[in-house]
Write an enzyme that holds these catalytic residues in place. Structure first.
Site, PDB file in Angstrom:
ATOM      1  N   GLY A  68       8.749  -4.418  -8.331  1.00 56.05           N
ATOM      2  CA  GLY A  68       9.044  -2.992  -8.265  1.00 56.05           C
ATOM      3  C   GLY A  68       9.829  -2.592  -7.031  1.00 56.05           C
TER       4      GLY A  68
ATOM      5  CG  ASN B 252       1.652   4.459  -4.356  1.00 60.65           C
ATOM      6  OD1 ASN B 252       2.407   5.423  -4.278  1.00 60.65           O
ATOM      7  ND2 ASN B 252       1.335   3.727  -3.307  1.00 60.65           N
TER       8      ASN B 252
ATOM      9  CD  GLN C  87       0.180   2.204  -8.928  1.00 62.78           C
ATOM     10  OE1 GLN C  87      -0.759   2.211  -9.712  1.00 62.78           O
ATOM     11  NE2 GLN C  87       0.312   1.269  -7.996  1.00 62.78           N
TER      12      GLN C  87
ATOM     13  CB  CYS D 252       3.044  -1.608   0.408  1.00 62.40           C
ATOM     14  SG  CYS D 252       3.359  -2.239  -1.244  1.00 62.40           S
TER      15      CYS D 252
END
Length: 393
Positions: free
Chosen positions: A72, A152, A180, A326
């Site tokens: 992504g 997300n 998502q 992340c």
């Protein structure tokens, strides 16, 4: 309860056994390079073609509009950087929101250093952009709007169809980060007037390391990785056939089970939300109460630190997070929670629980029961909580 309770499906999901079985032959038996011309490679090429259609069908796209990527984040980078380069003669203005994934925000920061101007839209207390502010932000030199389909962290779903309509009325490209949302909520690229869409296999029970970028036919987007003729000369590199096959199989399963999963997940999610809000004082739900992903529940608990809460949950075999995977390891509060108006001291006490249809009501009850004990324990060690209670007696 001694078994693992996995509630971090927004970070990654378990590969479905059926998906894995589809992938296995392309590691050992049908291992030929699908770009080769000999017969041995033909089966791999056919498998890629099948997967491309499966991935496209989920969003109502044409197979030839799907380009496979490494995930992504690569898809987001490609959409923004290539659009900026291709349309710079028209202008250098891009619109996004303050709650995008860092794959978007950091790419925008990169483009700002290259002379592009970025407008970062505010969101309301539920995490939704305001359409009137988007409309007001569009200028003659605006070349791209990039707004995520669903957040997300807090799960809020954006008004994608309305954004697409606004963009097309003004002749502006519209990209959505649907990492998502893909396979979890209905998305139709033609109805929603989406020009580009990013998705990733590992968010919908497929493998990691495989993603895709949908590019509407006619959109002038250039190559992102150079060095070969793969993906119709737009993305060089030997195709990850097992990953692509897995993504396709996962996409097909997600499409066929979407409504059944939604009903199950919403029931579990709402049970979790109601118990936490009713039974844990000074807790709040982050994100829109109804317009949210079926499996997302995000909370803030006052007077505690999210990291301590996660460690204690982990000791019980409960996998959760405080925000995006992340940004794990960062001591800064979530940029999403700050954008919806939470002060730093409350944003630090966040907990994201993202479930799946494999979870049970018994697991939800166990999590809430243990969470109550954890929060009570952590607050008992908090001077801020003591002061608050003393002042409010």
């Amino acid at each position: 309860m001694s078994k693992l309770i996995y509630l971090d499906n927004a970070a990654t999901t378990q590969v479905n056994p059926q998906v894995l079985n589809e992938m296995l032959p392309y590691f050992t038996e049908c291992y030929g390079n699908p770009s080769a011309i000999y017969d041995f490679a033909a089966e791999g090429k056919q498998a890629v073609d099948t997967a491309r259609k499966q991935v496209a069908d989920v969003i109502g796209a044409k197979p030839e509009e799907i380009y496979f990527t490494g995930g992504g984040s690569e898809s987001d980078n490609w959409a923004l950087k290539a659009a900026a380069e291709a349309y710079e003669q028209k202008g250098k203005h891009i619109i996004t929101s303050k709650i995008e994934h860092h794959a978007i925000l950091h790419t925008c920061e990169y483009l700002e250093k290259k002379g592009y101007e970025i407008t970062y839209l505010d969101v309301d207390a539920d995490g939704k952009i305001r359409l009137e502010e988007l409309a007001a932000a569009i200028r003659e030199d605006t070349i791209l709007i990039s707004i995520m389909a669903a957040n997300n962290e807090i799960g809020t779903i954006q008004p994608i169809a309305e954004i697409g309509r606004l963009a097309h009325e003004k002749g502006v490209l519209f990209h959505t980060d649907a990492v998502q949302a893909y396979g979890h909520i209905p998305i139709q690229v033609d109805e929603m007037q989406i020009d580009m869409l990013s998705a990733s296999g590992h968010k919908c029970n497929g493998p990691k390391g495989i993603g895709m970028l949908y590019i509407r036919k006619g959109v002038k987007i250039r190559s992102f990785i150079h060095g070969g003729a793969q993906e119709r000369n737009r993305r060089a590199g030997t195709l990850n056939v097992p990953g692509i096959v897995g993504f396709g199989a996962a996409a097909a399963l997600a499409m066929h089970t979407m409504e059944e999963r939604r009903i199950k997940e919403v029931s579990l999610r709402d049970h979790l939300i109601e118990r936490i809000l009713n039974e844990i004082p000074y807790s709040r739900l982050n994100g829109h109460r109804n317009d949210r992903l079926p499996n997302n529940a995000n909370f803030c608990f006052r007077f505690i630190e999210g990291e301590s809460m996660l460690i204690l949950l982990d000791q019980l075999g409960i996998c959760a997070s405080s925000g995006s995977a992340c940004t794990s390891g960062s001591l800064d509060p979530s940029h999403v929670l700050l954008a919806i108006g939470l002060p730093h001291e409350i944003a630090h006490g966040s907990l994201r629980l993202t479930l799946s249809e494999a979870n049970t009501v018994e697991e939800m009850d166990f999590v809430v029961d243990e969470l109550k004990k954890i929060i009570e324990r952590l607050r008992s060690m908090s001077p801020l909580y003591e002061d608050f209670i003393e002042k409010n007696r």
